[in-house]
Design an enzyme around this catalytic site. Structure first.
Site, short mmCIF file in Angstrom:
data_model
loop_
_atom_site.label_atom_id
_atom_site.label_comp_id
_atom_site.label_asym_id
_atom_site.label_seq_id
_atom_site.Cartn_x
_atom_site.Cartn_y
_atom_site.Cartn_z
N GLY A 1 33.07 -34.38 -6.69
CA GLY A 1 32.22 -33.62 -7.46
C GLY A 1 33.22 -32.32 -7.90
N ASN B 1 33.82 -27.76 -13.88
CA ASN B 1 34.51 -26.75 -14.86
C ASN B 1 35.99 -25.82 -14.32
OD1 ASN B 1 32.99 -27.33 -17.00
ND2 ASN B 1 31.48 -25.45 -16.79
N PHE B 2 35.67 -25.84 -13.22
CA PHE B 2 36.89 -24.34 -12.58
C PHE B 2 37.03 -25.33 -11.11
CE2 PHE B 2 33.89 -21.05 -14.74
CZ PHE B 2 34.93 -21.24 -15.58
N SER B 3 36.39 -26.43 -10.43
CA SER B 3 36.99 -26.52 -9.53
C SER B 3 36.91 -27.97 -8.85
CB SER B 3 36.57 -25.78 -7.77
OG SER B 3 34.63 -25.84 -8.32
N LYS C 1 37.57 -27.78 -1.48
CA LYS C 1 37.06 -27.25 -3.01
C LYS C 1 38.76 -26.92 -3.23
CE LYS C 1 33.88 -24.33 -6.02
NZ LYS C 1 32.69 -23.70 -5.85
N ASP D 1 23.30 -18.34 -7.69
CA ASP D 1 22.69 -19.75 -8.22
C ASP D 1 22.34 -20.86 -7.34
OD1 ASP D 1 24.31 -21.70 -10.02
OD2 ASP D 1 26.11 -21.72 -8.93
N ASP E 1 28.11 -23.77 -2.01
CA ASP E 1 28.53 -23.12 -3.94
C ASP E 1 28.88 -21.82 -3.22
OD1 ASP E 1 29.80 -22.84 -5.91
OD2 ASP E 1 29.02 -25.04 -6.22
#
Length: 415
Positions: free
Chosen positions: A146, A149-151, A168, A266, A284
């Site tokens: 997956g 936007n950042f990873s 990641k 989150d 995450d």
């Protein structure tokens, strides 16, 4: 008497030199005819002091003082002498050994763990040479699990133990100090969370220099798929029994985090992962922060579909209850089978506690979801109250059994 101008010859642009010496400076030995005497500059001793042996063995030479160019710099040396000289006298002229001290790499204190205060900057990372890549050297990249936007998250296989992991990696080279701190804060939160059966396990993290910036890596446990992926490409809605399992296991994870002073911030279906053993894991930690916000940590807002109203209004006094709202919003979305709105009237109604009726679910389950999404943070139950509720008492024995089975499992993830 001051000599006249014809007694001078031009020298450099800053001074002039007399044509003849006005004073006798020759030593008495030279006047006596000893013309072989050298200048004082050439009379310096041609041997150096050996390093002191702290162990008291005066016959062994220390291996700490090598002649490598990385440790010493040799200056003022004559060409090597062919005459047999002892140690330290093998060169005709004097030599100077200068030992250079390599600084230790910077190390940052984990802000999620209590300990002595220091002034280290958490944005400073030990940098590896650009030609060394731990990621390429130790792991074989298999598939892309997956990306955001950042990873990106990759499924990899370790070349050392042959096991599969998830890594990641930053989506691009990080050059911003703010973004670097966010990456390190995520790794610190995962490390401080420790081992729990309902939290994606953290193994290691590192950086690799690339150009003017760095790539960030986090090595963690590999899971199967997220609930968000399962809802999008598989089931459109979940049964109550499965949602009760999700509620119980995520509440266990949040209770563990809150007890350690960490809030996730989150919680959503995309960050709740499943395993083949039927275990749900919260992962995450990109937005995780301290529960009290009294330390040097950043707070970033996550997905607006799951954020409670008080956080949107910059009220951070009950961040642990914000996690509970997000858990309730996730269960509500999985129950109705459609994604929550990102704005508009429906968005405001949800934050006012006005939820849709769910006819296929019991009133007990709907009451739990409604209490988790209460507009007032103090009215939301804590993880301990959720686990002690009547809705979950029926499966408490099964929960204890799953804990015992997890303790018997190996620490390394399975293939």
């Amino acid at each position: 008497m001051i000599p006249s101008s014809q007694d001078y010859v031009p020298g450099s642009q800053d001074f002039i030199t007399p044509k003849e010496q006005q004073y006798e400076t020759a030593p008495e030995a030279l006047k006596a005819g000893h013309h072989h005497l050298r200048s004082p500059a050439q009379l310096s001793p041609n041997r150096i002091k050996r390093p002191r042996n702290v162990l008291g063995n005066t016959h062994s030479t220390s291996m700490e003082y090598t002649q490598s160019s990385q440790s010493f710099e040799r200056s003022n040396m004559d060409p090597p002498s062919t005459s047999g000289c002892g140690a330290g006298e093998e060169y005709g002229g004097p030599r100077k050994l200068v030992r250079t001290r390599q600084p230790s790499p910077p190390c940052a204190r984990n802000v999620f763990v209590d300990g002595p205060e220091d002034s280290s900057d958490i944005s400073k990372f030990p940098r590896r040479p650009p030609f060394v890549s731990r990621y390429r050297a130790e792991y074989r990249e298999m598939t892309l699990l997956g990306q955001g936007n950042f990873s990106k998250v990759f499924r990899v296989c370790s070349k050392f133990d042959g096991l599969e992991y998830a890594i990641k990696r930053s989506f691009r080279v990080v050059t911003s100090e703010v973004e670097a701190k966010q990456w390190q804060q995520e790794a610190m939160a995962m490390a401080a969370a420790g081992t729990h059966p309902n939290i994606v396990r953290y193994y290691s993290s590192w950086t690799e220099q690339q150009g003017d910036g760095q790539l960030f890596y986090i090595l963690m446990e590999k899971c199967d798929e997220s609930l968000g992926h399962k809802q999008t490409f598989g089931e459109r809605s979940f049964k109550e029994a499965e949602l009760v399992d999700i509620l119980c296991q995520v509440a266990e994870a949040l209770q563990h985090l809150h007890a350690r002073g960490i809030v996730h911030m989150d919680v959503k279906p995309d960050n709740i992962y499943t395993t083949k053993q039927g275990i749900y894991k919260l992962g995450d930690f990109g937005l995780a922060t301290c529960r009290s916000l009294q330390r040097n940590v950043a707070l970033e807002e996550g997905d607006s579909r799951y954020i409670p109203l008080e956080v949107l209004n910059d009220n951070f006094n009950a961040l642990d209850r914000a996690d509970m709202f997000m858990l309730g919003a996730s269960l509500y979305e999985l129950a109705i089978g459609t994604q929550l709105p990102t704005g508009g009237d429906k968005y405001q109604e949800i934050r006012q506690g006005k939820l849709m009726l769910m006819p296929t679910f019991t009133s007990q389950f709907q009451k739990m979801v409604k209490s988790l999404m209460a507009p007032v943070p103090a009215e939301r139950p804590t993880p301990a109250r959720v686990l002690a509720s009547a809705l979950l008492t029926k499966r408490s024995a099964a929960r204890d059994s799953s804990k015992e089975n997890y303790g018997a499992l190996p620490l390394q993830p399975s293939h």
